[in-house]
Scaffold this motif. Sequence first.
Motif, short mmCIF file in Angstrom:
data_model
loop_
_atom_site.label_atom_id
_atom_site.label_comp_id
_atom_site.label_asym_id
_atom_site.label_seq_id
_atom_site.Cartn_x
_atom_site.Cartn_y
_atom_site.Cartn_z
N LYS A 74 -2.07 -4.59 4.41
CA LYS A 74 -2.44 -5.89 4.27
C LYS A 74 -3.65 -6.30 3.23
N VAL A 75 -4.42 -5.02 2.64
CA VAL A 75 -5.28 -5.39 1.56
C VAL A 75 -4.71 -5.14 0.06
N GLY A 76 -3.35 -4.77 0.22
CA GLY A 76 -2.72 -4.75 -0.99
C GLY A 76 -2.44 -3.63 -1.59
N ARG A 77 -2.88 -2.31 -0.66
CA ARG A 77 -2.62 -0.86 -1.43
C ARG A 77 -1.30 -0.59 -1.80
N TYR A 78 -0.36 -0.98 -1.46
CA TYR A 78 1.03 -0.83 -2.18
C TYR A 78 1.59 -1.68 -3.08
N GLU A 79 0.73 -2.61 -3.48
CA GLU A 79 0.97 -3.39 -4.66
C GLU A 79 0.84 -2.57 -5.91
N ASN A 80 -0.06 -1.40 -5.75
CA ASN A 80 -0.32 -0.32 -6.71
C ASN A 80 0.83 0.39 -6.94
N PRO A 81 1.42 0.52 -8.24
CA PRO A 81 2.60 1.32 -8.26
C PRO A 81 2.09 2.91 -8.04
N GLU A 82 1.04 3.37 -8.26
CA GLU A 82 0.55 4.63 -7.75
C GLU A 82 0.66 5.00 -6.32
N GLU A 83 0.62 3.91 -5.53
CA GLU A 83 0.65 4.29 -3.99
C GLU A 83 1.92 4.20 -3.35
N ASN A 84 2.40 5.10 -2.40
CA ASN A 84 3.57 5.05 -1.67
C ASN A 84 3.38 5.41 -0.30
N PRO A 85 3.68 4.32 0.63
CA PRO A 85 3.55 4.81 2.06
C PRO A 85 4.38 5.78 2.74
N PHE A 86 3.62 6.28 3.49
CA PHE A 86 4.61 7.23 4.45
C PHE A 86 5.46 6.85 5.15
N PHE A 87 5.11 5.75 5.87
CA PHE A 87 6.03 5.01 7.07
C PHE A 87 6.34 3.62 6.43
N LEU A 88 7.47 3.74 5.37
CA LEU A 88 7.99 2.60 4.73
C LEU A 88 8.54 1.22 5.57
N GLU A 89 9.01 1.67 6.83
CA GLU A 89 9.40 0.51 7.55
C GLU A 89 8.17 -0.33 8.11
N ASN A 90 8.42 -1.46 8.32
CA ASN A 90 7.18 -2.20 8.78
C ASN A 90 5.99 -2.24 8.08
N ILE A 91 6.10 -1.91 6.90
CA ILE A 91 4.83 -2.29 5.84
C ILE A 91 4.67 -3.90 5.55
N PRO A 92 3.53 -4.31 6.25
CA PRO A 92 3.59 -5.81 6.26
C PRO A 92 2.94 -6.06 4.93
N HIS A 93 3.12 -7.50 4.36
CA HIS A 93 2.62 -8.00 3.20
C HIS A 93 1.35 -8.13 3.08
N ALA A 94 0.74 -8.16 1.89
CA ALA A 94 -0.69 -8.22 1.66
C ALA A 94 -1.20 -9.57 2.05
N VAL A 95 -2.40 -9.68 2.88
CA VAL A 95 -2.82 -10.96 3.22
C VAL A 95 -4.03 -11.52 2.46
N PHE A 96 -4.24 -10.81 1.51
CA PHE A 96 -5.29 -11.45 0.38
C PHE A 96 -4.71 -11.47 -0.80
N PRO A 97 -4.97 -12.14 -1.65
CA PRO A 97 -4.69 -12.30 -3.34
C PRO A 97 -4.54 -11.01 -3.69
N THR A 98 -3.47 -10.45 -4.42
CA THR A 98 -3.59 -9.09 -4.87
C THR A 98 -3.31 -9.23 -6.40
N HIS A 99 -3.94 -8.03 -6.81
CA HIS A 99 -3.92 -7.80 -8.40
C HIS A 99 -2.76 -7.68 -8.72
N LYS A 100 -2.37 -8.30 -10.03
CA LYS A 100 -0.97 -8.35 -10.41
C LYS A 100 -0.75 -7.20 -11.39
N TYR A 101 -0.24 -6.07 -11.04
CA TYR A 101 -0.24 -4.91 -12.07
C TYR A 101 0.89 -5.10 -12.84
#
Length: 265
Positions: free
Chosen positions: A78-105
């Motif tokens: 929700k705070v944009g961690r997975y917009e960063n291409p260095e970060e990959n979630p463990f549980f891909l399903e149900n990963i919500p969109h960021a609710v704050f403006p995110t940095h454009k990598y």
Amino acid sequence: MARVVESDSSSGCSNVLSLDSIRESLIRQEDTIVFSLIERAKFPLNAPAFEESRCLDSGNSSSLTEFFVREIETIQAKVGRYENPEENPFFLENIPHAVFPTHKYPPALHPKALSVNINKHIWDIYFKELLPLFVKPGDDGNYPSTAASDLACLQALSRRIHYGKFVAEVKFRDAPQDYERAIRAQDREALMKLLTFEKVEEMVKKRVQKKAETFGQEVKCITDSGDESKKKYKVDPLLVSRIYGEWLIPLTKLVEVEYLLRRLD
Ligand SMILES: O=C(O)C(=O)C[C@]1(C(=O)O)C=C[C@@H](O)C=C1
């Protein structure tokens, strides 16, 4: 040398990545990994936290650790961690969109990079093979702190291993013809050979051993004789070197190969 443009997360400015700068990042990540292992070693194995489902919420069969990781990943997404291409979630399903403006990598990787995620494999290896090697057996019931420590280790290991995508991209751009031949043939063995630098691997293993000795040394009292044979470490430095040699480097190379196999799609 070919260069890949990636954003500098501290300044928000674009900068240029080379194999040297990527290796610098891997070196810095070693500090995070060694410290996270040292922190986790404070607690015993505490297996019920990750092996048993004791959730009081009927219909949820997660272990405490899995529940914790899913919930934290949701907040971080929700705070944009997975917009960063260095970060990959463990549980891909149900990963919500960021609710704050995110940095454009700025795009640094081929779009297919998103489909390379070996976190399920990392999860299994971490709990079944690695953890029992560097923590004491036992159960002190301190599951919430243990789960937080496990998450720190898992995220540090995952970031390091998936950094293989950046390494592979730079190597591809440095020698596109060599790599293209192997990619078109979908020849894993040839790719593995092209991307392997045994001397670099040896250096990495020696350096992490030294870091584990330096960061994890028991500091007793200033009158210590400095006798090497009496030194005690929070995590065995040889084991840290072995974790790199037998798991982290091979898994990074696996990510490199998986990324390259998709590089011309
Ligand atoms: O530095 C590189 O060239 C990498 O690909 C990284 C890495 C590693 O995981 O440390 C992996 C493969 C190479 O043989 C050397 C080191």
